[in-house]
Motif scaffolding. Sequence first.
Motif, PDB file in Angstrom:
ATOM      1  N   SER A 205       0.871  -1.170   0.000  1.00 54.69           N
ATOM      2  CA  SER A 205       0.000   0.000   0.000  1.00 54.69           C
ATOM      3  C   SER A 205       0.907   1.218   0.000  1.00 54.69           C
ATOM      4  O   SER A 205       2.130   1.100  -0.115  1.00 54.69           O
ATOM      5  CB  SER A 205      -0.898   0.013   1.247  1.00 54.69           C
ATOM      6  N   ASN A 257      -3.489   2.451  -2.303  1.00 58.72           N
ATOM      7  CA  ASN A 257      -2.523   2.100  -3.348  1.00 58.72           C
ATOM      8  C   ASN A 257      -1.189   2.790  -3.078  1.00 58.72           C
ATOM      9  O   ASN A 257      -1.155   3.879  -2.493  1.00 58.72           O
ATOM     10  CB  ASN A 257      -3.046   2.511  -4.726  1.00 58.72           C
ATOM     11  N   LYS A 319      -1.635  -4.242  -8.722  1.00 59.45           N
ATOM     12  CA  LYS A 319      -3.058  -3.999  -8.936  1.00 59.45           C
ATOM     13  C   LYS A 319      -3.739  -3.607  -7.626  1.00 59.45           C
ATOM     14  O   LYS A 319      -4.577  -2.712  -7.589  1.00 59.45           O
ATOM     15  CB  LYS A 319      -3.707  -5.251  -9.522  1.00 59.45           C
ATOM     16  N   ASP A 320      -3.397  -4.289  -6.555  1.00 61.19           N
ATOM     17  CA  ASP A 320      -3.899  -3.966  -5.218  1.00 61.19           C
ATOM     18  C   ASP A 320      -2.992  -4.658  -4.212  1.00 61.19           C
ATOM     19  O   ASP A 320      -2.027  -5.334  -4.584  1.00 61.19           O
ATOM     20  CB  ASP A 320      -5.365  -4.393  -5.042  1.00 61.19           C
ATOM     21  N   CYS A 321      -3.316  -4.506  -2.919  1.00 61.26           N
ATOM     22  CA  CYS A 321      -2.404  -5.003  -1.893  1.00 61.26           C
ATOM     23  C   CYS A 321      -2.483  -6.506  -1.683  1.00 61.26           C
ATOM     24  O   CYS A 321      -1.757  -7.054  -0.843  1.00 61.26           O
ATOM     25  CB  CYS A 321      -2.644  -4.269  -0.574  1.00 61.26           C
TER      26      CYS A 321
END
Length: 448
Positions: A205, A257, A319-321
Amino acid sequence: MKMKLLSIATIFMLFTNSLGANETTTQILPYINQLRNQAGLIPLEADKIPAKAADNHANYLANEKDLQSYHTETNKKNPYYTAKNPWDRMKMYDYPITASGENVSWNDANLTASVDGLFVSIFHRLNFLSLKLNRLGSAVAYDANHAPYFVYDLATKSPQYYPDIQAQNPKITLWPPRDYQKAQPVFNNTESPAPLPECARGGNSGNPISIQFNPQKSGAIDYQTFTLTDPSGKTLTIKRLISKHIDDHTLVFFPVNRLEWDTTYTAHLAYLEDGAPKTIDWSFKTRSLPDYPIIRLTSKDKRYQVASGSHYILYLPPKDCTVYYNGYGTNNVNSASVEKIYDSNTIQIDVRGNTGDSFEISIGRNDKFTFDIFTHEIEELTFSDISTDSVTLHWKHTSTGNETGYKIFRDGKLIYTASINDRSYIDTGLTPNHTYRYTVKVTDEIPQ
């Protein structure tokens, strides 16, 4: 008036050898206090008893195969066992301790890298930025595989108690602090306890933003809103951390993000203090990267063009955590190698193969990206006709017929794209008595 020009930037890294506890503390304490000073806090003092406790614990960790916790000692057969927790490890020396804290990291390149990593890990950061503690001892020990373990023990010593220390610190402590220029862009979710349990271990993040209100100088704090915006004015998605490990005078916010490199962000906090509405506004900037071209890896189906004899930064934003990239490699070490890993999404490669060669860079288990060497980098960059506000750049390059031109960068920013037939460029409108850094890169992009 002479103009200073730089065509090559060199970065040096100091490797920290194994040192005794007191020597380790002496080496790293100025850097920790520099960070605390930027946050407005009083400096920590070196103390030989916390240093001894840190030294014992670092050696315990380095000699323990079955670690259940990096802060707790449980194996009394370990020759470096002293006591279960940091408090008791200092008390065993009859140290009149009134408050304590401990930070631990491992496998970092050196002490500075260890501290930088701990400043991104929020619970460890709050230890280093404690309003209650004013003494420090640190140590490093190496296991059988030469992997380092870094330990930092913090304390308050009688006759002082933590309210005495709090009274010496400012009312509000921000991190990243106001106008800071070197904020880390990413938090790696490996801290224990995990502040983001919904993320994968190692998932990324943004670097958390922390605001500490000094209870000796502040009233009751009632949080209202927090926003973080990028240079375009876009508001980032934020998660507030709620944890038993932070008190009601501390606020922590995670950008969902990761942040971008070399980017300025603006924070806005609205809150009530004893019922009265108040706000805090400040900006900070994330770290910059070396002055090499940055390739954003947007597709595994695309073939990326690079020049031999040059360095590139490869950036694969997650793309994400829930996604964690672990490990990097190449299938053709004669054409390219991974020079440096900045974080789990950002690496630096050295391209040295021949025109026409191809290679793959693998990231983690499943992601592979293909690169084609389409030319060699320029051979030489020189300067002439230097005046107070202009300079002429000259470069040498033997074209292979695959190139379309040359991109000219000043201080890392693209300022001009020259044609394939050009070998010089006049840069004007410069500021007298200022240092500029120029880079010329070959490109195969078709001009629009």
